[in-house]
Write a protein that holds these residues in place. Structure first.
Motif, mmCIF file in Angstrom:
data_model
loop_
_atom_site.group_PDB
_atom_site.id
_atom_site.type_symbol
_atom_site.label_atom_id
_atom_site.label_comp_id
_atom_site.label_asym_id
_atom_site.label_seq_id
_atom_site.Cartn_x
_atom_site.Cartn_y
_atom_site.Cartn_z
ATOM 1 N N GLN A 114 0.820 -1.213 0.000
ATOM 2 C CA GLN A 114 0.000 0.000 0.000
ATOM 3 C C GLN A 114 0.856 1.266 0.000
ATOM 4 N N LEU A 115 1.934 1.252 0.771
ATOM 5 C CA LEU A 115 2.742 2.468 0.884
ATOM 6 C C LEU A 115 3.593 2.725 -0.350
ATOM 7 N N LYS A 116 3.951 1.666 -1.065
ATOM 8 C CA LYS A 116 4.697 1.874 -2.311
ATOM 9 C C LYS A 116 3.882 2.689 -3.314
ATOM 10 N N ARG A 117 2.555 2.550 -3.259
ATOM 11 C CA ARG A 117 1.703 3.317 -4.161
ATOM 12 C C ARG A 117 1.827 4.815 -3.904
ATOM 13 N N ALA A 165 3.158 9.048 14.484
ATOM 14 C CA ALA A 165 1.902 9.393 13.818
ATOM 15 C C ALA A 165 1.133 8.126 13.500
ATOM 16 N N ASN A 166 -0.186 8.228 13.517
ATOM 17 C CA ASN A 166 -1.029 7.103 13.105
ATOM 18 C C ASN A 166 -1.251 7.161 11.597
ATOM 19 N N LEU A 167 -1.342 5.977 10.983
ATOM 20 C CA LEU A 167 -1.481 5.882 9.532
ATOM 21 C C LEU A 167 -2.786 5.161 9.196
ATOM 22 N N GLY A 168 -3.849 5.933 9.074
ATOM 23 C CA GLY A 168 -5.139 5.359 8.731
ATOM 24 C C GLY A 168 -5.464 5.559 7.266
ATOM 25 N N PRO A 169 -6.663 5.102 6.829
ATOM 26 C CA PRO A 169 -7.081 5.308 5.445
ATOM 27 C C PRO A 169 -7.141 6.813 5.127
ATOM 28 N N PRO A 170 -6.881 7.199 3.889
ATOM 29 C CA PRO A 170 -6.570 6.346 2.736
ATOM 30 C C PRO A 170 -5.093 5.975 2.618
ATOM 31 N N THR A 171 -4.251 6.452 3.559
ATOM 32 C CA THR A 171 -2.824 6.137 3.470
ATOM 33 C C THR A 171 -2.567 4.650 3.659
ATOM 34 N N LEU A 172 -3.200 4.067 4.663
ATOM 35 C CA LEU A 172 -2.926 2.669 4.987
ATOM 36 C C LEU A 172 -4.166 2.021 5.600
ATOM 37 N N PHE A 173 -4.656 0.969 4.957
ATOM 38 C CA PHE A 173 -5.753 0.171 5.488
ATOM 39 C C PHE A 173 -5.164 -0.936 6.355
ATOM 40 N N HIS A 174 -5.732 -1.138 7.546
ATOM 41 C CA HIS A 174 -5.137 -2.055 8.524
ATOM 42 C C HIS A 174 -5.430 -3.511 8.196
ATOM 43 N N ALA A 175 -4.789 -4.422 8.938
ATOM 44 C CA ALA A 175 -4.965 -5.861 8.743
ATOM 45 C C ALA A 175 -6.321 -6.310 9.282
ATOM 46 N N VAL A 176 -6.824 -7.389 8.742
ATOM 47 C CA VAL A 176 -8.091 -7.964 9.193
ATOM 48 C C VAL A 176 -8.012 -8.316 10.676
ATOM 49 N N SER A 177 -8.982 -7.858 11.456
ATOM 50 C CA SER A 177 -9.131 -8.147 12.898
ATOM 51 C C SER A 177 -8.020 -7.532 13.743
ATOM 52 N N GLN A 178 -7.217 -6.645 13.188
ATOM 53 C CA GLN A 178 -6.119 -6.044 13.958
ATOM 54 C C GLN A 178 -6.673 -5.267 15.153
ATOM 55 N N GLY A 179 -6.001 -5.404 16.303
ATOM 56 C CA GLY A 179 -6.387 -4.669 17.498
ATOM 57 C C GLY A 179 -7.372 -5.378 18.405
ATOM 58 N N ALA A 180 -7.853 -6.568 18.000
ATOM 59 C CA ALA A 180 -8.859 -7.282 18.803
ATOM 60 C C ALA A 180 -8.281 -8.571 19.369
ATOM 61 N N LEU A 181 -8.781 -8.972 20.522
ATOM 62 C CA LEU A 181 -8.449 -10.250 21.133
ATOM 63 C C LEU A 181 -9.628 -11.196 20.983
ATOM 64 N N ALA A 182 -9.355 -12.450 20.649
ATOM 65 C CA ALA A 182 -10.401 -13.453 20.463
ATOM 66 C C ALA A 182 -10.175 -14.626 21.403
ATOM 67 N N ILE A 183 -11.254 -15.259 21.818
ATOM 68 C CA ILE A 183 -11.187 -16.412 22.716
ATOM 69 C C ILE A 183 -11.680 -17.642 21.970
ATOM 70 N N GLU A 184 -10.828 -18.655 21.893
ATOM 71 C CA GLU A 184 -11.146 -19.890 21.188
ATOM 72 C C GLU A 184 -11.461 -20.991 22.205
ATOM 73 N N ILE A 185 -12.478 -21.788 21.921
ATOM 74 C CA ILE A 185 -12.883 -22.866 22.820
ATOM 75 C C ILE A 185 -13.100 -24.150 22.026
ATOM 76 N N ARG A 186 -13.336 -25.250 22.741
ATOM 77 C CA ARG A 186 -13.775 -26.480 22.081
ATOM 78 C C ARG A 186 -15.248 -26.318 21.682
ATOM 79 N N ALA A 187 -15.602 -26.801 20.518
ATOM 80 C CA ALA A 187 -16.949 -26.591 19.990
ATOM 81 C C ALA A 187 -18.033 -27.258 20.839
ATOM 82 N N ASP A 188 -17.661 -28.256 21.644
ATOM 83 C CA ASP A 188 -18.661 -28.952 22.459
ATOM 84 C C ASP A 188 -18.703 -28.454 23.905
#
Length: 545
Positions: free
Chosen positions: A340-343, A392-415
Motif C-alpha cells: 500500500q505504501l509503495k503506491r 503518527a497514526n497511519l489510517g485510510p486512505p494512506t494505509l488500510f489495517h490488517a483484518v481483525s487487527q487490534g482485537a483479542l479473540a477467545i477460542e474454545i472447544r466446539a462442544d
C-alpha cells in the motif's frame, strides 16, 4: 589466498534443539573457551563482530555462544531453508578469518555469566546450588544449545533461574525446570522448595495481559451470573496458563512464504483439544479464517484502535511519512503495508525488520541502524507501554489495517457449552460483528495472512439496539504497489451472520474488479521464492562446504 583455502575446508555441523526456532551450529573450532554469551538485539550484539553480522541476517532474532557452538534463533515466520545458507557462509568466513570474537577483552569478560562462581559470602546452601547448576545442569542444557543462569535464592527457598539460548521461549522449558532441575535440587538440597524462572520484560507484560483478562472474565461473568441465576456458576474458578508459541513473539509479521497463520495457533489448539486448557486467547488477526474441526471462536473483546503507526528513529525531526527525505529506509515486516505504501511513497525504501516489538525498536534506534523509521500496529505498542514512541497514526486512505487487527479473540472447544456461555457474557458485539465481516471477506479472497489485504470498518450502532449500519472497505494491492483494487459496501445489519454476508459480498466485488489477477500473481511469486529458497539451501548445505 590462504583464507579461501580455510573457508573451503571448514565443515559446520548443525544439531536440532527442543526449540524448533533455534539451531545449534558446531564449527569444529572453539567458540568461547569459558562461559557463554547471549545477544537478543542489535545493541547488545555491537560488542561482537560475529554476533552483529548474524543479527543482520533477515529472520535472525538471537545469537548464543557456547564453548564450541553457536546457537542461532530465528523468528517463527522465517523458514530455516531461507536463513541457513547465509548463516553457514557468515560462520565459515568469520572462523576462517582468525578475527577476535569480541571487540575488546573487557567485552569478552563482561559477556560470560558469572552466576555460578562460588563467593566467600555465599551460604552453604547457595554454594551447593551453584555447584549443582554448574556441574550437573549446565552441561546437559548446553547439549541442547542453551544455558541457565542462577538469579538468586528467595527467603522461602525458591531458586530463581533464567534459561537462555535455545531454551528461551521453548515449550519444553517448563518441563525442564519442574521435572529436571527442580526435582534434582530438591533431592540433594532439602532447603530448596522449588525452582522458578525469571521472565523478561516482554514475557512479564504478556503474562500481565492474561491476568487482566482473567480478572475481567471473573468480574463480568460473575455479574451476569448473579442476574440470571445466582447458583448457576457458583463453582466457577478461572486459572490462566501462559504458553509462548513462535507466532506470539512477532504479532505483526506476514507469513508470506509459509502462506498461512496456523503456525501461530496450532500448538495451542493441540492443548485445547486435549483438554489441557479450556480457552485460548489470541490476537484475532493471527487466527486463521478456517479453524481445526472441534474448535470455534466464542468470544471477542473490545477492540483497541486498529490503525498502524509510524515510529521515527530517536532524535530525528520528522513527524509524518511525507516528511521523510527521498531514499529514507522504512522498516516493516508486512507485505500489506509495503504494497500500500509503495503506491503513495514510491521514493521511500522499504526493508524487512523482524523480531518482537522491543527488538524492532532496538534495531531502529541502534547507532548503525539502516532504518529511519518503522511501522507497527498501534495496539501492540500501546499494550506494552511504548505508546509515547508513536510518531503518527497511519489510517485510510494512506494505509488500510490488517483484518481483525487490534482485537483479542477467545477460542474454545466446539462442544464446551459452559465456556461458550462464559465467553458470550464478555463479548463486545460491535467488535465481533466488525471482525467477523472482515474475516469473511478474507476467507473468500483465500488470502490468509499471505497477501496484501487491507480493511477499514465502521459500525454505526443504533441507540439501545443490537443492530446498526456497517460500512466496510476492503482493498487488495499488488506486491509492487502498481495495481490496487478498493471497494466499500454500506449495509444495515441486525446479526453477526448479516455482517459476515457483507464481508463475503465485498470480497466478490473485489475479485470481479481485479483482485483475482493480483492474487494469482502473488501466488506465483510466492511459489517461485520458495523454490529459490530450497535451491539456496541445497547450495549452502554443510556437505558442500
Amino acid at each position: 589466498m590462504e583464507r579461501p583455502m580455510q573457508y573451503r575446508s571448514m565443515f559446520i555441523q548443525t544439531e536440532t534443539t527442543p526449540n524448533e526456532d533455534s539451531l545449534k551450529f558446531i564449527p569444529g573450532v572453539p567458540v568461547m573457551d569459558d562461559g557463554t554469551a547471549e545477544f537478543l538485539d542489535t545493541k547488545s550484539a555491537l560488542t561482537s563482530p560475529l554476533a552483529i553480522r548474524l543479527m543482520g541476517i533477515e529472520g535472525v532474532k538471537s545469537v548464543f555462544y557456547g564453548p564450541d557452538f553457536v546457537t542461532v534463533g530465528k523468528d517463527a515466520e522465517t523458514q530455516w531453508s531461507v536463513v541457513k545458507p547465509e548463516i553457514y557462509s557468515t560462520l565459515m568466513e568469520f572462523f576462517s578469518s582468525g578475527q577476535s570474537l569480541f571487540r575488546s577483552e573487557e567485552d569478552r569478560e563482561a559477556a560470560g555469566p558469572q552466576d555460578t562462581r562460588i563467593l566467600d559470602t555465599d551460604s552453604e546452601t547457595v554454594a551447593m546450588i551453584k555447584e549443582l547448576l554448574e556441574t550437573r545442569v549446565r552441561p546437559a542444557i548446553m547439549e541442547d544449545g542453551g544455558d541457565i543462569e542462577y538469579r538468586g535464592l528467595t527467603d522461602d527457598g525458591y531458586v530463581r533461574v533464567k534459561l537462555k539460548g535455545s531454551c528461551r521461549g521453548c515449550d519444553s522449558s517448563t518441563v525442564t525446570l519442574k521435572s529436571g532441575i527442580e526435582r534434582m535440587l530438591m533431592h540433594y538440597i532439602p532447603e530448596v522448595k522449588g525452582v522458578e524462572q525469571v521472565l523478561d520484560l516482554e514475557e512479564e507484560i504478556a503474562l500481565d495481559e492474561f491476568q487482566k483478562l482473567e480478572q475481567r472474565i471473573s468480574r463480568e461473568h460473575g455479574d451476569d451470573a448473579k442476574k440470571e441465576s445466582p447458583a448457576a456458576h457458583s463453582s466457577l474458578a478461572v486459572e490462566t496458563a501462559f504458553m509462548a508459541t513462535g507466532g506470539d513473539k512477532n504479532q505483526s509479521q506476514a507469513l508470506y512464504l509459509l502462506g498461512g497463520k496456523a503456525l501461530w495457533t496450532k500448538e495451542l489448539e493441540v492443548a485445547l483439544l486435549a483438554g489441557e486448557v479450556d480457552m485460548l486467547v489470541h490476537s484475532f488477526k493471527d487466527v486463521p479464517t478456517e479453524l481445526p474441526p472441534g474448535c470455534e471462536i466464542a468470544g471477542v473483546m473490545r477492540r483497541e484502535d486498529p490503525v498502524d503507526s509510524l515510529v521515527v528513529k530517536r532524535g530525528k525531526p520528522w513527524t509524518r511519512l511525507e516528511d521523510l527525505p527521498d531514499g529514507s529506509v522504512v522498516g516493516t515486516s508486512s507485505v500489506r503495508r509495503v504494497a500500500q505504501l509503495k503506491r503513495k511513497f514510491p521514493k521511500l525504501v522499504f526493508k524487512d525488520v523482524r523480531g518482537n516489538l522491543n527488538t524492532r525498536m532496538a534495531k531502529l534506534d541502534a547507532p548503525d541502524s539502516p532504518f529511519d523509521a518503522i511501522i507497527l500496529a498501534r495496539a501492540g505498542m500501546v499494550r506494552i507501554g511504548l505508546g509515547p514512541r508513536i510518531t503518527a497514526n497511519l489510517g485510510p486512505p494512506t494505509l488500510f489495517h490488517a483484518v481483525s487487527q487490534g482485537a483479542l479473540a477467545i477460542e474454545i472447544r466446539a462442544d464446551d457449552d459452559a465456556a461458550r456461555a462464559l465467553c458470550a457474557s464478555i463479548t463486545h458485539w460491535p467488535t465481533e460483528w466488525s471482525c467477523r465481516a472482515e474475516r469473511a471477506c478474507l476467507r473468500v479472497l483465500e488470502g490468509g495472512c499471505s497477501v496484501p489485504v487491507g480493511v477499514h470498518t465502521e459500525l454505526r450502532e443504533k441507540e439501545g439496539q443490537k443492530e446498526g449500519v456497517l460500512v466496510l472497505t476492503g482493498c487488495v494491492t499488488s506486491l509492487d504497489g502498481a495495481k490496487h483494487v478498493e471497494h466499500t459496501i454500506e449495509r444495515e445489519v441486525k446479526s453477526v451472520e448479516e455482517a459476515e454476508e457483507v464481508g463475503k459480498n465485498l470480497a466478490k466485488v473485489l475479485i470481479e474488479t481485479g483482485a483475482r489477477e493480483i492474487l494469482d500473481d502473488i501466488k506465483e511469486d510466492r511459489e517461485n521464492k520458495i523454490k529459490l529458497s530450497e535451491a539456496a539451501e541445497r547450495a549452502g548445505a554443510p556437505a558442500a562446504a
